[in-house]
Design an enzyme around this catalytic site. Structure first.
Site, PDB file in Angstrom:
ATOM      1  N   CYS A  70      46.021  62.812  20.797  1.00  0.00           N
ATOM      2  CA  CYS A  70      45.249  63.283  19.648  1.00  0.00           C
ATOM      3  C   CYS A  70      43.947  62.505  19.616  1.00  0.00           C
ATOM      4  O   CYS A  70      43.945  61.305  19.345  1.00  0.00           O
ATOM      5  CB  CYS A  70      46.031  63.085  18.351  1.00  0.00           C
ATOM      6  SG  CYS A  70      45.107  63.539  16.868  1.00  0.00           S
ATOM      7  N   CYS A 112      40.041  69.099  15.845  1.00  0.00           N
ATOM      8  CA  CYS A 112      40.909  68.685  16.951  1.00  0.00           C
ATOM      9  C   CYS A 112      40.034  68.020  17.996  1.00  0.00           C
ATOM     10  O   CYS A 112      39.160  68.667  18.588  1.00  0.00           O
ATOM     11  CB  CYS A 112      41.646  69.890  17.541  1.00  0.00           C
ATOM     12  SG  CYS A 112      42.676  69.485  18.969  1.00  0.00           S
TER      13      CYS A 112
END
Length: 267
Positions: free
Chosen positions: A75, A210
């Site tokens: 991430c 993201c």
């Protein structure tokens, strides 16, 4: 006696996670905690749970659990927040740290002003794989599959506002060509080296941003001649700058990391 677990909610460009230092507060069954705590009405509310721990390979380790309990490989936005967390909570005084993730060791450079981390640059490494995807008659577009340690499907469109992401996102995430599912990005060129992007994240649905998706979008843009090697990716929750270094082949992502609040939950 009920155990209390202290946490910090943070976000990177709107991509929000719950962060726990597991060297102080070990968590059993983090998959279940991610599901419970990520719920907005009955939990804390987030895109998932990130556990910060020790590592014999790096300064710190990071494990990421999506809102549905699945574990993610990487991430980008979360890694920036980990950098802010470990510096501002006194776990390190270094302004360049290494982070052990399921997709390898990442190097973080902390941008510090007045003792606070204002931004973080993450060396995301090189894109692992790229491939054109043609859906034939099923979907009216061509896409590019990019792996940044986790899978992404990037599609450039003329008008991103015309994309019904809640409908098409889960269809593409679970498309038969992607047995492990995929993250889904739709992107539009809005200016010189400036890209507007929206994301449907595998395991979380629509999120505000993201980081790995921004990296994948920049890679696809360069491959298609739509942008230069350094560009800004504008997402619903904020903007990150992505640079694909020609000399090293590495992707550098620079963006914000923001603390929302501290709290504690029952273990």
């Amino acid at each position: 006696m009920t155990t209390k677990i202290k946490f910090t909610k943070m976000h990177g460009a709107g991509n929000d996670y719950i962060y726990v230092d597991t060297t102080r507060y070990p968590i059993a069954a983090p998959e279940k905690k991610a599901i419970e705590w990520s719920k907005f009405h009955t939990g804390i509310g987030s895109d998932g749970l990130i556990l910060i721990g020790s590592s014999d390979k790096a300064d710190f380790s990071m494990r990421i659990f999506n809102a549905d309990g699945s574990e993610a490989m990487m991430c980008g936005n979360g890694s920036r927040c980990v950098g802010k967390y470990v510096y501002e909570y006194g776990l390190t005084a270094k302004k360049e740290i290494t982070l052990d993730t399921r997709s390898g060791i990442k190097v973080l450079k902390l941008h510090v002003e007045g003792g606070k981390v204002t931004a973080v640059t993450v060396d995301m490494g090189s894109p692992l794989e790229t491939e054109a995807v043609d859906f034939g008659d099923q979907f009216p577009f061509q896409s590019t599959r990019v792996s940044m340690g986790n899978p992404h499907l990037v599609t450039f469109v003329e008008d991103i506002t015309q994309i019904n992401l809640p409908e098409i996102g889960p269809q593409l995430e679970n498309y038969h060509l992607f047995p492990d599912r995929t993250n889904v990005e739709f992107a539009q060129i809005v200016g010189k080296d400036t890209i507007r992007m929206r994301v449907w994240e595998r395991g979380s649905g629509i999120t505000q941003a993201c980081g790995t998706g921004a990296c994948a979008t920049a890679v696809a843009a360069v491959l298609h001649g739509l942008a230069g090697r350094k560009c800004d990716i504008i997402m619903d929750g904020g903007t990150v700058t992505i640079e694909w270094e020609e000399a090293t082949g590495h992707i550098l992502m620079t963006g914000p990391a923001t603390k929302v609040f501290d709290g504690e939950m029952e273990g």
